[in-house]
Design an enzyme around this catalytic site. Sequence first.
Site, short mmCIF file in Angstrom:
data_model
loop_
_atom_site.label_atom_id
_atom_site.label_comp_id
_atom_site.label_asym_id
_atom_site.label_seq_id
_atom_site.Cartn_x
_atom_site.Cartn_y
_atom_site.Cartn_z
N HIS A 125 4.24 2.70 -8.24
CA HIS A 125 3.70 3.39 -7.07
C HIS A 125 4.15 2.66 -5.79
CE1 HIS A 125 0.99 5.19 -4.18
NE2 HIS A 125 0.46 4.01 -3.91
N ASP A 147 28.13 12.09 16.05
CA ASP A 147 27.69 11.85 14.68
C ASP A 147 27.28 10.38 14.62
OD1 ASP A 147 27.64 11.62 11.67
OD2 ASP A 147 28.46 13.64 11.85
N TRP A 207 4.36 -4.59 -7.14
CA TRP A 207 5.56 -4.32 -6.36
C TRP A 207 6.10 -5.58 -5.71
CZ3 TRP A 207 7.26 -4.60 -1.26
CH2 TRP A 207 6.31 -5.01 -0.32
N SER A 229 22.31 -0.03 0.11
CA SER A 229 22.11 1.21 0.85
C SER A 229 21.45 0.95 2.21
CB SER A 229 21.26 2.16 0.01
OG SER A 229 20.63 3.13 0.81
N SER A 230 20.38 0.16 2.20
CA SER A 230 19.66 -0.11 3.45
C SER A 230 20.52 -0.85 4.45
CB SER A 230 18.42 -0.95 3.19
OG SER A 230 17.48 -0.21 2.52
N HIS A 234 7.57 -9.61 4.90
CA HIS A 234 6.82 -9.33 6.12
C HIS A 234 7.59 -8.52 7.13
CE1 HIS A 234 3.09 -9.09 8.00
NE2 HIS A 234 3.74 -9.15 9.13
N GLU A 252 9.70 -6.51 6.40
CA GLU A 252 9.75 -5.20 5.74
C GLU A 252 8.59 -4.30 6.19
OE1 GLU A 252 11.73 -3.53 3.83
OE2 GLU A 252 10.38 -1.96 3.09
N TYR A 286 7.20 -4.25 9.01
CA TYR A 286 7.51 -3.73 10.35
C TYR A 286 8.65 -2.74 10.31
CZ TYR A 286 4.07 -6.95 11.77
OH TYR A 286 2.88 -7.59 11.87
N SER A 296 5.82 7.47 20.23
CA SER A 296 6.03 7.27 21.66
C SER A 296 6.80 8.42 22.30
CB SER A 296 6.79 5.96 21.91
OG SER A 296 6.06 4.89 21.36
N HIS A 351 1.22 -15.83 5.58
CA HIS A 351 -0.16 -15.34 5.59
C HIS A 351 -0.45 -14.48 4.36
CE1 HIS A 351 1.20 -11.68 8.21
NE2 HIS A 351 1.28 -11.39 6.93
N HIS A 352 0.60 -14.15 3.60
CA HIS A 352 0.37 -13.48 2.32
C HIS A 352 0.03 -14.49 1.23
CE1 HIS A 352 2.02 -9.59 3.72
NE2 HIS A 352 2.78 -10.35 4.47
N THR A 389 1.08 -5.58 19.74
CA THR A 389 0.58 -4.34 19.15
C THR A 389 -0.48 -3.73 20.05
OG1 THR A 389 0.95 -5.41 17.03
CG2 THR A 389 -0.18 -3.30 17.00
N LYS A 401 1.01 -1.85 22.82
CA LYS A 401 1.46 -0.51 22.43
C LYS A 401 0.29 0.47 22.39
CE LYS A 401 5.67 -1.32 19.98
NZ LYS A 401 6.35 -0.18 20.58
N ARG A 424 -8.00 -6.12 -7.02
CA ARG A 424 -7.01 -5.05 -7.09
C ARG A 424 -6.22 -5.18 -8.40
NH1 ARG A 424 -2.29 -7.26 -2.97
NH2 ARG A 424 -1.24 -5.36 -3.59
#
Lengths: 295, 545
Positions: free
Chosen positions: B81, B110, B146, B174-175, B258, B260, B262, B273, B307-308, B333, B336, B455
């Site tokens: 998932h 293009d 994951w 790809s990315s 991390h 990732e 963002y 925006s 922090h993870h 943040t 924003k 979890r």
Amino acid sequence: MSTHQTYYVPAQSKWPIIATLALLITVYGLGSWFNDLKADRAESNGPLIFFIGALLIAYMMFGWFGAVVKESRAGLYSPQMDRSFRWGMSWFIFSEVMFFSAFFGALFYIRFWVGPWLDGDGAKGVSAMLWPDFEYSWPLLNNPDPKLYPAPEGVIGAWGLPLINTILLVTSSFTLTWAHHGLKKNNRKQTKIGLAITLVLGAIFLVLQAEEYIHAYTELGLTLGSGIYGATFFMLTGFHGAHVTMGVIMLTVMLVRILRGHFNAEHHFGFEGASWYWHFVDVVWIGLFVFVYVL
Amino acid sequence: MSAVIDDHGHAGHDHHHGPAKGLSRWLLTTNHKDIGSMYLWFSFCAFLLGGSFAMVIRAELFQPGLQIVQPEFFNQMTTMHGLVMVFGAVMPAFVGLANWMIPLMIGAPDMALPRMNNFSFWLLPAAFGLLVSTLFMEGGGPNFGWTFYAPLSTTYAPESVTFFIFAIHLMGISSIMGAINVVATVLNLRAPGMTLMKMPLFVWTWLITAFLLIAVMPVLAGVVTMMLMDIHFGTSFFSAAGGGDPVLFQHVFWFFGHPEVYIMILPAFGAVSSIIPAFSRKPLFGYTSMVYATGAIAFLSFIVWAHHMFVVGIPLVGELFFMYATMLIAVPTGVKVFNWVSTMWRGSLTFEAPMLFAVAFVILFSIGGFSGLMLAIAPADFQYHDTYFVVAHFHYVLVPGAIFGIFASAYYWLPKWTGHMYDETLAKLHFWLSFIGMNLAFFPMHFVGLAGMPRRIPDYNLQFADFNMVSSIGAFMFGATQLLFLFIVIKCIRGGEPAAAKPWDGAEGLEWSVPSPAPYHTFQVPPDMNDVHEHRKGTGGELTP
């Protein structure tokens, strides 16, 4: 309306989808092969599938780059297109820098923190409870659990082959730049000689690197499986060697193109891109020499 | 020159006409709109697939005890998932939006490297085919979460982990190529006069996202390569017995992981925006500060990864540094959120579907941001870590954040893509059902998490039963509602009220200067932005004339 040129948008192309299939087949073959090796069986034809994928990749590279070369020589590319290629190549090299950073980062983390902690020093020195007899040193000639990971008897010294290799690669960067200057002055003989010398230096580097690996495996017991020293040593130098090989292939293509009369004094981004890559590989080696061999 | 640019009548190359017929159009295309559409459809398929995995999880958690699946399979479901949603649904959706909209927004013909663009896309089905096929392999698919922490993903992994690793490699390639394409397009293909500080924020946020992608995807490739070597070639990167460290895995993974998160939210910031000003009929408040805030968030994303890992055993100094650095992210943040609210302040607001999703985005993403701030407090995290509170937090930033951002964008630009207006009534229904379903599903998770429900476990204590049943009902509701979205999109493609070139009266930007649906080739002659009326004049708070 200010002056503008039409940006070249290529027509449909079969190469991307071939590239996708080639990569998929290659990694599927590799994965099956590796799993078979680990389970000590041979039932999935992994090597054959991998080989077919690799051939397809080679075919795709020839075809796709060939198409780009043809378009370039047909004059379809504007200066704006040239800038796209430059941005593309620069950011590709940046991504390669980050790939190596992961392995350098692992090396620094092990050396600054994990090693001392396992020995009982520092904020997490409590880790020493795992293997109370373990004493940390770098190069790591004794592993925490020598039964699982037999330690090497010695490591490669910096001032033998690695020093020679450093001199070879640094020299090759100069000869390549000399070749580039030749191209810019339209002195194609200088370019050919410079490129050829660069290629020879690169090839000697690879041979010496192979020699070093053989020495490490057969005489020193320094292998991928000999603990974290061997792991970082072979992964860093191995990926670097793979990149040198790529660089040699790229520069060989450039030499062939020069011999066939491609490029002129103004337009030669293919050559420049390949030489950027070569210089990048050179810089990585300097980092390796300092942090893997010397320090 | 008028604002509507005639894109026909230019003597381009002979292939500059309509799309090819049949399957070859999609396999061989170099057209950014075709590729964008394929990305978006791929993303939606992945969304449904990842969603059905979530349905299995929620069905099992409907009641305490083991009812439907075995724990081994439950683990595969939580893992797949996460992987499918992150790498298959959210990221490709934003790449699809980038493909469609960036050339239209900056007046480019293009993407800069169109063939590589096609390659980037087609690698995704290959990678996901490989990844999903692991579910049918002996020993099952990835079951280690994951985040695939070593040694769960190395020493104790099922055999299929090898293919998982290669699938990650393909996605990474790809990315990276997709991101390089975005950078080259934005830096090199802007129309004359489209200066950096005139670019729509979606383009800005994508430029910065692309930089993040190029910086961290190779690190992900590095960490899975270390796994591969540990599994198959006896290296000891993640084994302390050889002098390595399992925690090394977490450092390298989260150095990727991390930024990732963002990568998954910045493009949504950009889209919102554009959408909020359009439906507030006011220019965006604080354009310049938005750009700098995005840059600041991107920079900070590189120095907060541990922090993870507060409970894994890192030195106290590290805990303090990563705690404070993480809290700093609240500042840009906050800028924003302030700007979005100020844009709406005294605007002439209307609430079409894109605006509904955008407003919900601002409110609900802020909730996710606040729970993130709670999690950033290292001593408090000792309590929250690995509970449903974390699950609630990141689903609040990803579902009403990233996913609502994608829905808002889809409704906002569907008229441009299809030439038809979508069914507004159904779209509003889609919004309200999604909104209610999603809050029902994820809000109770805060409570069970704070009370200590862990979890990734298929069974739970009786005291959590009621809230879990509510969560499951909400999740089913949210999941089923997405079929309505599929229906709305297909209906919109097949017909509906014809859309004007600029169907939203408050909308701004070059994409509205081409007809709807956008012709197959646009801006073969770049529009001159010095002639076109002034777009987005900095920090203006005045009403548009």
